[in-house]
Design a protein around this motif. Structure first.
Motif, mmCIF file in Angstrom:
data_model
loop_
_atom_site.group_PDB
_atom_site.id
_atom_site.type_symbol
_atom_site.label_atom_id
_atom_site.label_comp_id
_atom_site.label_asym_id
_atom_site.label_seq_id
_atom_site.Cartn_x
_atom_site.Cartn_y
_atom_site.Cartn_z
ATOM 1 N N GLN A 105 2.973 4.310 65.261
ATOM 2 C CA GLN A 105 3.657 3.418 66.195
ATOM 3 C C GLN A 105 4.820 4.135 66.864
ATOM 4 O OE1 GLN A 105 4.970 -0.089 64.110
ATOM 5 N NE2 GLN A 105 6.079 -0.883 65.883
ATOM 6 N N ARG A 106 5.474 5.008 66.139
ATOM 7 C CA ARG A 106 6.652 5.707 66.640
ATOM 8 C C ARG A 106 6.326 6.991 67.407
ATOM 9 N NH1 ARG A 106 8.738 1.623 66.896
ATOM 10 N NH2 ARG A 106 10.294 0.718 65.513
ATOM 11 N N GLU A 113 -6.954 -9.734 72.927
ATOM 12 C CA GLU A 113 -7.471 -9.180 71.677
ATOM 13 C C GLU A 113 -6.523 -8.102 71.134
ATOM 14 O OE1 GLU A 113 -11.720 -8.280 72.245
ATOM 15 O OE2 GLU A 113 -11.497 -7.004 70.450
ATOM 16 N N LEU A 114 -6.015 -7.261 72.043
ATOM 17 C CA LEU A 114 -5.073 -6.228 71.609
ATOM 18 C C LEU A 114 -3.810 -6.856 71.033
ATOM 19 C CD1 LEU A 114 -5.258 -3.514 74.446
ATOM 20 C CD2 LEU A 114 -6.207 -3.385 72.134
ATOM 21 N N ILE A 165 -4.613 3.458 73.830
ATOM 22 C CA ILE A 165 -4.723 2.357 72.861
ATOM 23 C C ILE A 165 -6.064 1.629 73.025
ATOM 24 C CG2 ILE A 165 -3.782 0.067 72.307
ATOM 25 C CD1 ILE A 165 -0.977 1.258 72.824
ATOM 26 N N VAL A 177 -8.946 1.582 70.091
ATOM 27 C CA VAL A 177 -9.465 0.339 69.515
ATOM 28 C C VAL A 177 -10.976 0.225 69.767
ATOM 29 C CG1 VAL A 177 -9.377 -2.183 69.692
ATOM 30 C CG2 VAL A 177 -7.247 -0.868 69.667
ATOM 31 N N MET A 206 -1.607 2.923 77.582
ATOM 32 C CA MET A 206 -2.477 1.757 77.440
ATOM 33 C C MET A 206 -3.944 2.197 77.336
ATOM 34 S SD MET A 206 -2.429 -1.391 77.022
ATOM 35 C CE MET A 206 -1.448 -2.675 77.748
ATOM 36 N N LYS A 222 -1.850 -10.084 63.403
ATOM 37 C CA LYS A 222 -2.621 -9.892 62.178
ATOM 38 C C LYS A 222 -1.751 -9.450 61.027
ATOM 39 C CE LYS A 222 -7.421 -9.506 63.339
ATOM 40 N NZ LYS A 222 -8.580 -8.660 63.572
ATOM 41 N N LEU A 275 -6.865 -7.792 76.677
ATOM 42 C CA LEU A 275 -5.441 -7.703 76.347
ATOM 43 C C LEU A 275 -5.088 -8.682 75.236
ATOM 44 C CD1 LEU A 275 -3.082 -7.324 79.440
ATOM 45 C CD2 LEU A 275 -3.602 -5.682 77.643
ATOM 46 N N LYS A 295 -4.780 1.316 64.069
ATOM 47 C CA LYS A 295 -4.491 -0.119 63.995
ATOM 48 C C LYS A 295 -5.793 -0.904 63.778
ATOM 49 C CE LYS A 295 -1.039 -3.013 64.415
ATOM 50 N NZ LYS A 295 0.310 -2.885 63.885
ATOM 51 N N LEU A 321 3.184 -2.561 74.194
ATOM 52 C CA LEU A 321 2.151 -1.749 73.541
ATOM 53 C C LEU A 321 2.424 -0.262 73.780
ATOM 54 C CD1 LEU A 321 -1.046 -3.854 74.348
ATOM 55 C CD2 LEU A 321 -0.164 -3.348 72.061
ATOM 56 N N ALA A 330 6.256 -1.172 70.365
ATOM 57 C CA ALA A 330 7.233 -2.212 70.018
ATOM 58 C C ALA A 330 6.756 -2.997 68.800
ATOM 59 C CB ALA A 330 7.451 -3.146 71.204
ATOM 60 N N ASP A 331 7.718 -3.575 68.092
ATOM 61 C CA ASP A 331 7.392 -4.321 66.871
ATOM 62 C C ASP A 331 7.087 -5.778 67.152
ATOM 63 O OD1 ASP A 331 8.168 -2.236 64.674
ATOM 64 O OD2 ASP A 331 9.734 -2.168 66.186
ATOM 65 N N ALA A 357 -6.822 -2.881 60.340
ATOM 66 C CA ALA A 357 -6.983 -4.334 60.454
ATOM 67 C C ALA A 357 -8.373 -4.768 60.005
ATOM 68 C CB ALA A 357 -6.736 -4.778 61.894
ATOM 69 N N LEU A 413 -4.493 -8.153 67.635
ATOM 70 C CA LEU A 413 -4.635 -7.042 66.698
ATOM 71 C C LEU A 413 -3.278 -6.436 66.324
ATOM 72 C CD1 LEU A 413 -6.335 -4.908 65.201
ATOM 73 C CD2 LEU A 413 -6.528 -3.665 67.360
ATOM 74 N N PHE A 414 -2.434 -6.247 67.331
ATOM 75 C CA PHE A 414 -1.182 -5.533 67.085
ATOM 76 C C PHE A 414 -0.068 -6.435 66.562
ATOM 77 C CE2 PHE A 414 -1.368 -1.095 68.516
ATOM 78 C CZ PHE A 414 -2.670 -1.074 68.965
#
Lengths: 324, 324, 324, 324
Positions: free
Chosen positions: A62-63, C316-317, A270, A274, A267, C324, C314, A29, C187, C191-192, A33, C320-321
């Motif tokens: 993501q999945r 920032e995450l 992730i 990042v 978490m 953006k 958080l 990600k 996260l 999730a979308d 980005a 980003l997710f």
């Protein structure tokens, strides 16, 4: 200097641990980005030597955040220990156009990167992926929280049987030379004893308890796999001290490495994924991204050594619960 | 004849299994609804000899349906094997005014009841409580479904690691001389091989697979603890046939006996608990309550023997999945 | 000054949260090891007013570390808001000989203690027990980690259905005015979209995504219960923007408050329980024990306010997710 | 006659349910072992109309047995209700060379097959895939056992909170017009009341209980989604009868459809998958494979109707537990 990074390679190496896929997701990600490409390397250094790359799709990553293990697969590589292997790996990276590497693994993985850095100037960033929680430079390694959760769920089940029978149970948990999994899972399940590599006093205390053990009671003792005695000799000693004990042994084993990562490890993965890309953007190299006192921290590979000392607060808890 | 029953004694005996508390709940509900008293006996025959009774409260039982193990505790009793022990037990039952007994346990428990019946005329009813699913007279024993669920959850976790490393995993599951847990958990996790006590052909097939095994693949093999070879010798043989195999062993062990009972075992426990009281009301004695072809069935204790034959449909599935 | 403490009273108040029993265990262990007595107060301030005390046994506490909820029960108390109620409570504490209090609860509980402190000089210590993770003075409140784990396990299940149908799912999670549970569970499950009370920009982004949504894809959106819109209006808006969407709503609800505490919450409970007794030994009063940057920290009750700002990392995450 | 089958098409249709992937695995194994090809159809009748086929690989299927949902995806199809749609589907099947169909779904799916059979002579076999357990022709539908396990795990968590607060909880479970999930999950969690569509007497009993409810007690009531009243009106009525009740509502919702299938559903899926291929080999057509009294049974589609009667034994249990 950092703007020259256009294409990151990422791989998992050494033992797998839950949360590795979340780290891949976080890194991808952040890379995308920031306008970089990112490719996976299959089976760690082995795949690097074989030129085995995997394209990483954002939606796929993501999945798979919730999946245990690593979708990139992992391996130990004898070939990479030799310069020949490292040269082949470098050639493949150059051919692929990869100009930075992120590795998810343990201290062995990072030593491999240090050796590799003698050969080339690519920036390398590490992410601590091991259930053992035994690395300097981070308060939590990726997978540790999941491993402890798996351990306590299983110990909770064993307690049902222990309580129903008034038995003594020795439960061996993982952690290699580190007692962290044993301490956390022992305190978290109300265990009657915890045996860890870092201490020997606790065993004497346990034997004293066993000497006065009477059969109307259950006892659960957590034994770290790294304890110098090991679960077998501990059992023998217990039977010697009190032959009337109805003793059972359970070795939790490899289930502790697998399973869906816990919320904490997802978490953490992730965050570290990042952070490792951000470190590259900042021009960092040969450092491991970690969390120290809740803040993202970078530690040079040279300082990422195994660390077997139980911190002061935990030591105090152990003394309070088991040595008083 | 049955109206003379005023006070039922109930106990759990032998190894514990998930669902026993649900059976207590079902039996108590049925007893109280039919105007009878019901008392628990602690630690099986041991508590009977010691006169250790526990009063059973309806609300408490309702609130422990979901618990693993047995709130009455269980034990094996050497003393009950002798007439002296059985006489002491009888005296305690008479003193307490208990005029019928329900036992939750395995075939050893029911043999104990048969021996006991030579001494007295109390009606005895049995409920099959064992994770091994190896008793004639019922399609499912109490705890089997939970044990299989625990096994598959753990094997699902091990697969994460196996897939990440392209390893071969031998996973030993419980079941004593019966391969039922191995078959159900092996088919349910897409295992690559299942070794059970009831068959030897499967091992040859596995070795053939291993011989052609190449390292780009993971293999998971479920080994029943009762398999004549055992997981150790199986591992040796595999290493002999193909030394390049990266082999790991995991023994699931006692976690399979504990844990919250599955939905199926909670319902099965309640059904069998209620059925055992109904059997007493109908004047039955020395029979085990079971479920055969989805119907409640009573089987005389003499016929409740261990049964190790895999039924025809399962055998066909095994052949289809592993021997073709 | 602190040596005069001989008898600690401990209670849980407000909403229950997983890990409260571990905190009781930690506090009791520390109290007893330091030669103090410890008694439980049932149903928070209500039980204090009614003089409803519960004796705490060390072994019992050890055996309930893994249990959800609180063995002391909890309640909200209108009577304690009035001076009359507080006076009755004080009288009962004095009669019982209790000379210090530990409360496990939220900011409302601590405000109650402040009001109480106007009436008496007993030292009060607080432990933050709430799943919402919304208190200043601690990085993690007791129960938050378990709630997030429960949320991700359930969202993982919902994804099976979402992926099988190419549906859009709105999943509402708890957290009151705080978006922490939503962020961590969103996260952690890939999730979308995540809608939280702290931000409104995210909703516009989501609607944009929905506008271009085509049916060959699943979308999972986590909605915090405190989001100003709420899951109902969000659904209406989505249907308005793109009527072809096959939309489903799931409200996870109270399951997030219950269940066995996670490994993290068990350890956190033990740490905070021990820390609260240590605080009393050090002569502290009217402070909450918390963990800030991995260190035990004491914060005066006046400063323990609800805190709804998402921390910088958080945020920032999230950007980003999702932005953006 | 049956030897002409060379290429089976298989698809999932209607709502997804856990175990569908196991059924795919079983059917594929049996088809391949008998020298037939097997292809998946994506998104049920929709994919058939669009000619959207998926090749099924044996190893992939083996590795997805444990997955919830359906790897073939599922959908409802309005287009297939029209002859035009069915003709397009038939054309695609012919082009692909498919000469038999296996459908995993509910009664709506099978009615679709019956309509389709007017157009062509292909043999059709059905597998009952729905969590509602409401079909004649099988004692268990695929997914029911998993749904009940998900429900009891969540209700166990809710009980933690209910017990900690002495609250009354209404928990709505799925099942459409069938009370099976409510009955199994209610009995399995020691619920204090169960409201199902099949009965109204139970509500009066509950209201009586509520009338005498005092606040020192928790009550858990399971409400089937198909109950004529629904959870909202039930709540209103309870508050009317006893306004002092601290009432909470929880709707378990879609989590009951997802998640890894239970051991029972994995085995059931495999059994029914194999059985459906065997049925084709025997020349059967337009029948559903099911398990009745533990034996594989074929039932003509015409007779596979929704069935809402609770069987006699369950009815007896309900009376014993809730109406006495």
């Amino acid at each position: 200097m950092s703007e020259r990074i256009k294409h990151i390679g990422i791989f998992t190496s050494g033992g797998d641990s839950p949360g590795m896929n979340a780290a891949l997701h976080g890194a991808a990600k952040a890379a995308l980005a920031n306008g970089m490409r990112i490719s996976g390397v299959s089976r760690g250094y082995e795949g690097m030597i074989d030129g085995d790359f995997i394209s990483l799709n954002e939606k796929d990553l993501q999945r798979t955040v919730h999946k245990g293990g690593t979708i990139l697969k992992t391996a130990r590589s004898d070939r990479f220990r030799k310069e020949e292997g490292r040269k082949a790996a470098l050639k493949n990276l150059e051919k692929k156009g990869i100009d930075a590497l992120i590795a998810i693994g343990g201290d062995g993985t990072f030593r491999g990167m240090l050796a590799f850095s003698e050969l080339c100037t690519l920036p390398f960033i590490g992410i601590p992926g091991t259930i053992d929680n035994d690395l300097a430079g981070t308060d939590y390694t990726l997978g540790f929280d999941t491993a402890v959760n798996t351990a306590i769920e299983n110990i909770d089940k064993i307690r049902d049987t222990a309580e129903s029978h008034n038995r003594v149970f020795l439960v061996e948990v993982m952690g290699r030379d580190s007692g962290y999994i044993a301490i956390h899972s022992g305190l978290g399940t109300g265990a009657d004893g915890i045996l860890i590599p870092e201490s020997s006093e606790d065993f004497n205390r346990l034997l004293e308890k066993i000497r006065h053990y009477h059969s109307q009671e259950e006892l659960i003792v957590i034994v770290s796999e790294g304890d110098e005695l090991g679960v077998g000799p501990v059992a023998s000693k217990i039977r010697e001290v009190n032959p009337s004990v109805d003793l059972r042994i359970s070795i939790l084993g490899h289930v502790q490495r697998g399973g869906h990562p816990s919320a904490f490890d997802r978490m953490l993965g992730i965050r570290l994924g990042v952070a490792s890309v951000k470190a590259l953007l900042e021009g960092q190299k040969n450092v491991m991204a970690g969390i120290v006192n809740n803040s993202l921290t970078l530690t040079p590979f040279e300082k990422v050594v195994k660390q077997h000392q139980v911190d002061a607060e935990l030591q105090e808890l152990l003394t309070l619960f088991y040595l008083k």
